[in-house]
Design an enzyme around this catalytic site. Structure first.
Site, PDB file in Angstrom:
ATOM      1  N   HIS A 144      54.196  47.563  40.114  1.00 57.62           N
ATOM      2  CA  HIS A 144      54.329  48.710  41.050  1.00 57.62           C
ATOM      3  C   HIS A 144      54.522  50.154  39.811  1.00 57.62           C
ATOM      4  CE1 HIS A 144      54.458  47.982  45.644  1.00 57.62           C
ATOM      5  NE2 HIS A 144      54.869  47.091  44.931  1.00 57.62           N
ATOM      6  N   ASP A 151      52.257  48.666  48.850  1.00 57.71           N
ATOM      7  CA  ASP A 151      53.277  47.944  50.031  1.00 57.71           C
ATOM      8  C   ASP A 151      52.297  48.581  51.124  1.00 57.71           C
ATOM      9  OD1 ASP A 151      54.271  46.530  48.391  1.00 57.71           O
ATOM     10  OD2 ASP A 151      56.207  46.789  47.954  1.00 57.71           O
ATOM     11  N   GLU A 233      53.355  37.814  48.923  1.00 58.39           N
ATOM     12  CA  GLU A 233      53.607  38.961  50.383  1.00 58.39           C
ATOM     13  C   GLU A 233      52.846  39.467  50.414  1.00 58.39           C
ATOM     14  OE1 GLU A 233      55.353  41.317  47.375  1.00 58.39           O
ATOM     15  OE2 GLU A 233      57.589  40.967  47.083  1.00 58.39           O
ATOM     16  N   HIS A 236      51.474  43.101  49.070  1.00 55.06           N
ATOM     17  CA  HIS A 236      51.366  43.628  47.962  1.00 55.06           C
ATOM     18  C   HIS A 236      50.163  43.070  47.853  1.00 55.06           C
ATOM     19  CE1 HIS A 236      53.410  43.337  44.055  1.00 55.06           C
ATOM     20  NE2 HIS A 236      52.278  43.221  44.212  1.00 55.06           N
TER      21      HIS A 236
END
Length: 262
Positions: A144, A151, A233, A236
């Protein structure tokens, strides 16, 4: 005596100087970064780390405004995906975008403090906190911070805002049925956002039916726009052709970081 008076006046002048005048300016974003709302104002933003509704239980360092900042390449690719979802009566919703390194450092400090378990019942009910590093939930570096990872989820239109979390309210496990989790206006993805549980793995075999269909809808739409999913995830995604594939930034999340750049 005159020296003492002069010193006293100098100290008084410093004390009366506004704090903002003494504060050192924060680092600025390079020109490749933009506010997502300037590229696509239709994408819903629910910036969780600006609020206390996250696995730490408080606003995270560096989140000075509830805004999504991304590299322009990523923002434009996300806009492309949004156009396809809008035609289906859906909208993208981002939970997190660029994340300054100071925020990652905040996560690390929290993970090392094993006594702070205030949000465990929602975000990691089945994981011992001392396993968060070993299991990969917390790391000293995050994609990130390079500006091309986000996200994200999907929400049906019209998007009714999710109610705010009130610190101290009863927590519910992130892996429970959608009706039993904290309310979220997104479509059912099988777990809540930031759920530290293997059920959050995008293609976990226990996810099926509508929940799997929703995950694949998000995944296919973003992949067509040039993003790749992190298998652990479902929320993500990273732009395949990252603008800064090896550079980690630490400018704070605020409109000022994008103006008056050095």
């Amino acid at each position: 005596m005159r020296k003492l008076v002069a010193v006293a006046v100098g100290v008084l002048a410093i004390a009366m100087t506004p704090a903002t005048a003494l504060a050192a300016p924060g680092p600025k974003a390079p020109p490749e970064f933009v506010a997502l709302s300037d590229v696509d104002p239709t994408i819903v933003q629910e910036m969780r780390y600006f609020t206390p509704h996250d696995f730490v239980g408080e606003r995270i360092d560096g989140y000075r405004r509830p805004m999504c900042i991304l590299t322009r390449d990523s923002a434009e690719a996300l806009h492309k995906a949004q156009m396809s979802f809008l035609r289906k009566g859906l909208t993208l919703k981002v939970y997190d975008c660029y994340r300054p390194q100071r925020a990652v450092d905040h996560f690390v400090r929290w993970a090392e403090d094993l006594s702070d378990q205030r949000m465990k019942a929602e975000f990691y009910p089945q994981v011992d906190k001392n396993r968060l590093f070993d299991d990969g939930y917390i790391s000293a570096k995050s994609g990130h911070s390079r500006g091309s990872t986000l996200d994200v989820t999907l929400t049906r239109l019209p998007a009714i805002p999710t109610r705010p979390y009130h610190p101290g309210e009863p927590l519910k496990p992130c892996y429970g049925p959608q009706s039993a989790r904290f309310p979220d206006n997104s479509i059912d993805m099988g777990t809540g956002y930031d759920c530290f549980d293997t059920l959050a793995h995008t293609l976990d075999p226990r996810i099926h039916g509508r929940q799997l269909k929703n995950r694949l809808l998000l995944k296919n739409g973003l992949e067509q726009a040039g993003f790749t999913n992190l298998p652990e995830e479902w929320w993500h995604y990273t732009l395949q052709s990252e603008t800064f594939p090896t550079t980690y930034f630490d400018f704070p999340i605020t409109r000022k970081s994008l103006t008056g750049r050095c």
